[in-house]
Scaffold this active site. Sequence first.
Site, PDB file in Angstrom:
ATOM      1  N   MET A  17       0.784  -1.230   0.141  1.00 64.26           N
ATOM      2  CA  MET A  17      -0.111  -0.090  -0.016  1.00 64.26           C
ATOM      3  C   MET A  17       0.943   1.104  -0.046  1.00 64.26           C
ATOM      4  SD  MET A  17      -3.015  -0.857   2.605  1.00 64.26           S
ATOM      5  CE  MET A  17      -1.945  -2.034   3.900  1.00 64.26           C
ATOM      6  N   VAL A  18       0.734   1.990  -0.968  1.00 62.67           N
ATOM      7  CA  VAL A  18       1.262   3.396  -0.940  1.00 62.67           C
ATOM      8  C   VAL A  18       1.368   4.212   0.277  1.00 62.67           C
ATOM      9  CG1 VAL A  18       1.734   5.642  -2.310  1.00 62.67           C
ATOM     10  CG2 VAL A  18       1.300   3.369  -3.604  1.00 62.67           C
ATOM     11  N   GLN A  85       8.181  -4.834  -3.286  1.00 63.90           N
ATOM     12  CA  GLN A  85       7.374  -4.618  -4.541  1.00 63.90           C
ATOM     13  C   GLN A  85       7.962  -3.288  -5.423  1.00 63.90           C
ATOM     14  OE1 GLN A  85       3.322  -2.803  -5.233  1.00 63.90           O
ATOM     15  NE2 GLN A  85       2.613  -4.922  -5.669  1.00 63.90           N
ATOM     16  N   CYS A 114      -1.872  -1.975 -10.064  1.00 60.93           N
ATOM     17  CA  CYS A 114      -2.171  -0.453  -9.669  1.00 60.93           C
ATOM     18  C   CYS A 114      -2.815  -0.015 -10.897  1.00 60.93           C
ATOM     19  CB  CYS A 114      -0.840  -0.113  -9.320  1.00 60.93           C
ATOM     20  SG  CYS A 114      -1.524   1.792  -8.630  1.00 60.93           S
ATOM     21  N   LYS A 153       1.603  -9.266  -8.848  1.00 55.81           N
ATOM     22  CA  LYS A 153       0.186  -9.082  -8.230  1.00 55.81           C
ATOM     23  C   LYS A 153      -0.621  -8.445  -9.396  1.00 55.81           C
ATOM     24  CE  LYS A 153      -2.271  -6.547  -4.550  1.00 55.81           C
ATOM     25  NZ  LYS A 153      -2.974  -5.516  -5.170  1.00 55.81           N
ATOM     26  N   HIS A 181      -5.937  -9.542  -7.374  1.00 56.26           N
ATOM     27  CA  HIS A 181      -6.906  -8.540  -6.766  1.00 56.26           C
ATOM     28  C   HIS A 181      -8.114  -8.801  -7.691  1.00 56.26           C
ATOM     29  CE1 HIS A 181      -7.679  -4.304  -5.372  1.00 56.26           C
ATOM     30  NE2 HIS A 181      -8.758  -4.810  -5.519  1.00 56.26           N
ATOM     31  N   ALA A 240      -5.170  -5.501   2.522  1.00 54.24           N
ATOM     32  CA  ALA A 240      -4.780  -4.081   2.490  1.00 54.24           C
ATOM     33  C   ALA A 240      -5.700  -3.118   3.508  1.00 54.24           C
ATOM     34  CB  ALA A 240      -5.011  -3.561   0.978  1.00 54.24           C
ATOM     35  N   ARG A 241      -6.737  -2.744   3.119  1.00 59.63           N
ATOM     36  CA  ARG A 241      -7.362  -1.469   3.471  1.00 59.63           C
ATOM     37  C   ARG A 241      -7.873  -2.214   4.906  1.00 59.63           C
ATOM     38  NH1 ARG A 241     -11.945  -0.171   1.181  1.00 59.63           N
ATOM     39  NH2 ARG A 241     -11.737  -2.279   0.093  1.00 59.63           N
TER      40      ARG A 241
END
Length: 475
Positions: A17-18, A85, A114, A153, A181, A240-241
């Site tokens: 995650m950026v 990554q 992304c 990914k 994803h 992630a979130r």
Amino acid sequence: MAAGRLSFNNITALAPMVRVGTLPMRLLALDYGADVVYCEELIDIKMAQCQRVVNDVLETVDFVAPDDRVMFRTCEREKGNVVFQMGTADPDRALAVARLVEKDVAAVDVNMGCPKEYSTKGGMGAALLSDPDKIEAILRTLVTGVSIPVTCKIRILPSLEETVSLVRRIERTGVAAVAVHGRFKDERPRHPVHCDYIQAVAQAVSIPVIANGGSLDHVKTNADIEEFRKATGASSVMLARAAMWNASLFRSQGALPLEKVMEDYLKYAIQYDNNAFNTKYCLCQMLRDKVESPLGKQVQAAQTNAEISEAYGLQEFYRQTREQLQARRDALQSGSQPERPVTDGDVTTMAVKFERREYPPQITPKMFLLEWSRKEKVEQPQYETVQRAQDRAFQSTVTVAQKKYRSSLWEKSKKFAEQAAAIVCLRVLGVPEGRIGEEDSGLVCKRKREGKVNGEGSPPGSRTPHLPGGAPLCL
């Protein structure tokens, strides 16, 4: 799979995650039970310019950009679990970056999912999904070029058949796993995840498939992780979130109160001198709808980790940690030895960089070396400089009295590389190099020019620069 290599079977992972996947969050996730942690996507061009620096004060390995920004920081605690990554669209650059970090990470991953413009505009991220030949070239280059596992990914393609076909092609490159994803390129987190696509991929290939995208609908508790894995038929799950909001979701014993999680995160941020604005960003993500609360407003107003610590009542922890780091720094400085030269074939090397601010405006190490060679009546120094393709950095070798000297560190310009080589030679010879604070050695401009404007052997019309007071400047 060879012993000691990272396995992607039956794992839970912190997703890349950026701005979130920096060292404090990765260590926090590992503490709470994550098996594998991914760093944020880091762009190959920027990483290729970095120098690997061992930070003895923080006990980390830092990859430092030419402007002194730490692009990637890691430590021994996560070495066997962290996946690096990268964002890339070029096989050679990807390989250069992977080789730069491979001794400090457990695996490397290529971002092919992304959808954000900063990634796709360079042909990276989800843009790669429309170029399977390039995907194959990048992955094959990495698999054959590094000693650690390689993964990627992706996002799902418009049709199930296209998605399965692409992943089968990816499998043939020799990657260790693929994370999927379960959303299309133009879908966002508010859209439901397509578990059927992930399931079809998992059934079509033999390598581990890591399911991603379940934070909205599927994963609210630790027990939900296994349910999401079953729903997708995947080997493993990547969060992630859901993990960003509360990383203790990885705890099999159940999630902790958010206040405890934020304190644990902040302690790591303080211990590892995390960028304050990155610390603030991650805490605000955890606060979510409470970001406008009194605590949230105090965090948003903070400009330093010290001020953030005050918001959480961790002033004493911050003070003690800073004192410990300073004591470690002082001990290292007092016990440090001068950089020792190393023989590399027929070249003597040292790890030094040319710092312009350490020398008077009109004085350089090259000038001192030139004057020393004239004084000793040896041939003038000869410089041979090479440029590295992947980041356009320079390294120079100087030959003096039939011996070669070079800095092991690469510089941003040819001029700086030559100065660094001159420094190595001067230090090995025990000759002053002109740094501010050195005693006057009498080397530079001691030669008398008898009022000549042009140097000996200079072509007609050429001029020799002069120092204030009329003394010639030796170049």
